[in-house]
Scaffold this motif. Structure first.
Motif, short mmCIF file in Angstrom:
data_model
loop_
_atom_site.label_atom_id
_atom_site.label_comp_id
_atom_site.label_asym_id
_atom_site.label_seq_id
_atom_site.Cartn_x
_atom_site.Cartn_y
_atom_site.Cartn_z
N SER A 152 -1.35 -5.80 -3.21
CA SER A 152 -0.18 -4.94 -2.99
C SER A 152 -0.43 -3.54 -3.55
O SER A 152 -1.37 -3.31 -4.34
N VAL A 153 0.43 -2.62 -3.15
CA VAL A 153 0.37 -1.25 -3.69
C VAL A 153 0.47 -1.30 -5.21
O VAL A 153 -0.32 -0.66 -5.93
N ARG A 206 6.89 1.26 -1.01
CA ARG A 206 6.01 0.25 -0.44
C ARG A 206 5.26 -0.55 -1.51
O ARG A 206 4.21 -1.13 -1.24
N LYS A 207 5.79 -0.62 -2.72
CA LYS A 207 5.04 -1.20 -3.83
C LYS A 207 4.66 -2.66 -3.61
O LYS A 207 3.65 -3.12 -4.15
N ASN A 208 5.45 -3.39 -2.83
CA ASN A 208 5.13 -4.80 -2.59
C ASN A 208 4.36 -5.03 -1.29
O ASN A 208 4.03 -6.17 -0.94
N GLN A 209 4.06 -3.95 -0.59
CA GLN A 209 3.34 -4.04 0.70
C GLN A 209 1.84 -4.13 0.44
O GLN A 209 1.33 -3.55 -0.53
N ALA A 229 -1.88 -3.16 0.63
CA ALA A 229 -2.47 -1.82 0.76
C ALA A 229 -3.14 -1.62 2.11
O ALA A 229 -3.14 -0.52 2.67
N GLY A 230 -3.70 -2.71 2.65
CA GLY A 230 -4.40 -2.61 3.93
C GLY A 230 -3.49 -2.31 5.11
O GLY A 230 -3.97 -1.92 6.17
N THR A 231 -2.18 -2.46 4.92
CA THR A 231 -1.24 -2.21 6.02
C THR A 231 -0.67 -0.79 5.97
O THR A 231 0.12 -0.41 6.83
N LEU A 232 -1.05 0.00 4.97
CA LEU A 232 -0.58 1.38 4.87
C LEU A 232 -1.31 2.26 5.88
O LEU A 232 -2.42 1.96 6.31
N GLN A 240 -2.71 5.43 2.25
CA GLN A 240 -3.82 4.88 1.48
C GLN A 240 -4.47 5.95 0.61
O GLN A 240 -4.89 5.68 -0.51
N GLN A 241 -4.55 7.19 1.12
CA GLN A 241 -5.10 8.27 0.30
C GLN A 241 -4.20 8.56 -0.90
O GLN A 241 -4.68 8.78 -2.01
#
Length: 236
Positions: free
Chosen positions: A94-95, A129-132, A134-137, A142-143
């Motif tokens: 996650s983020v 998006r803290k619980n999302q 990271a690969g889906t950002l 992502q940067q």
């Protein structure tokens, strides 16, 4: 004394010499841009500075200490963060977990929480998006995550490799605004960036690299107005 001193650096990949006696310095509080064509050796220099590559000759001195042979993870603990080309977030985490990974070298729980809140205030989208995963950002998000993760280590200097690569123009502007705000808050920045015009617009000084050698150096504003630099790197 400069915060970061690169002295007579020579780096090889097998028999091929990638860096040919490069020397430069970064002073406390500066934004320094390294510009040059693809294959000039910019990323190789950053990897050598942050301990991911070992030079054949030369030295890297950070705050008066020779760090040339110090492992990368210990260099992070000394106050240097590296944002790699391509962002390299942990896609299946996650983020929030990515950000906590940025603080792996710290043990001060209260201060880590303060850093987390600082990152969230600088990047509100990351808090949303803290619980999302990271690969889906998006690429721009992502940067932001890569930058936030670097800030979690409480760095004195951030080394950034191609932060605008693959981003939309709107995100490019946003990322460069963030770099300027990171600098304004007291963190020194060493920036490698293919978008030379953008890099020079926010840098104090710049070094121009060609085939493993520094061929020009000067105030970023002067290089921005130099006809040969404009023709070679600014597409003008």
């Amino acid at each position: 004394m400069a915060m970061l001193e690169i002295k007579d650096l020579e780096v090889y990949y097998g028999m091929i010499q990638a860096i040919k006696g490069v020397s430069f310095e970064v002073n406390q509080g500066e934004v320094i841009a390294l510009i040059g064509a693809n294959g000039a050796g910019k990323t190789t220099i950053l990897h050598t500075i942050t301990g991911l590559l070992s030079p054949k000759k030369g030295s890297v001195v950070f705050e008066g200490k020779d760090i040339t042979k110090i492992p990368a993870h210990k260099i992070v603990s000394m106050g240097m963060a590296h944002i790699p080309e391509g962002r390299r977030v942990f896609a299946s985490m996650s983020v929030y977990q990515n950000l906590k990974m940025g603080a792996f070298s710290r043990s001060d729980k209260n201060e880590i929480e303060e850093s987390l809140q600082m990152v969230y205030s600088r990047f509100p989208r990351l808090e949303e998006r803290k619980n999302q995963l990271a690969g889906t950002l998006s690429g721009g998000e992502q940067q932001m995550l890569a930058m936030g993760r670097a800030l979690m280590s409480k760095p004195k200097i951030i080394v950034m490799d191609e932060p605008s690569m693959g981003l939309s123009p709107i995100f490019v502007n946003e990322i460069f605004d963030i770099i300027q705000s990171v600098s304004a808050s007291g963190t020194t920045v060493l920036l490698v960036e293919q978008n030379a015009k953008k890099a020079l617009s926010i840098a104090d000084r710049a070094y121009v690299l060609e085939t493993g050698k520094i061929v020009r150096t000067g105030a970023a504003a002067d290089l921005m107005n130099d006809d040969s630099i404009r023709a070679a790197y600014l597409g003008e």
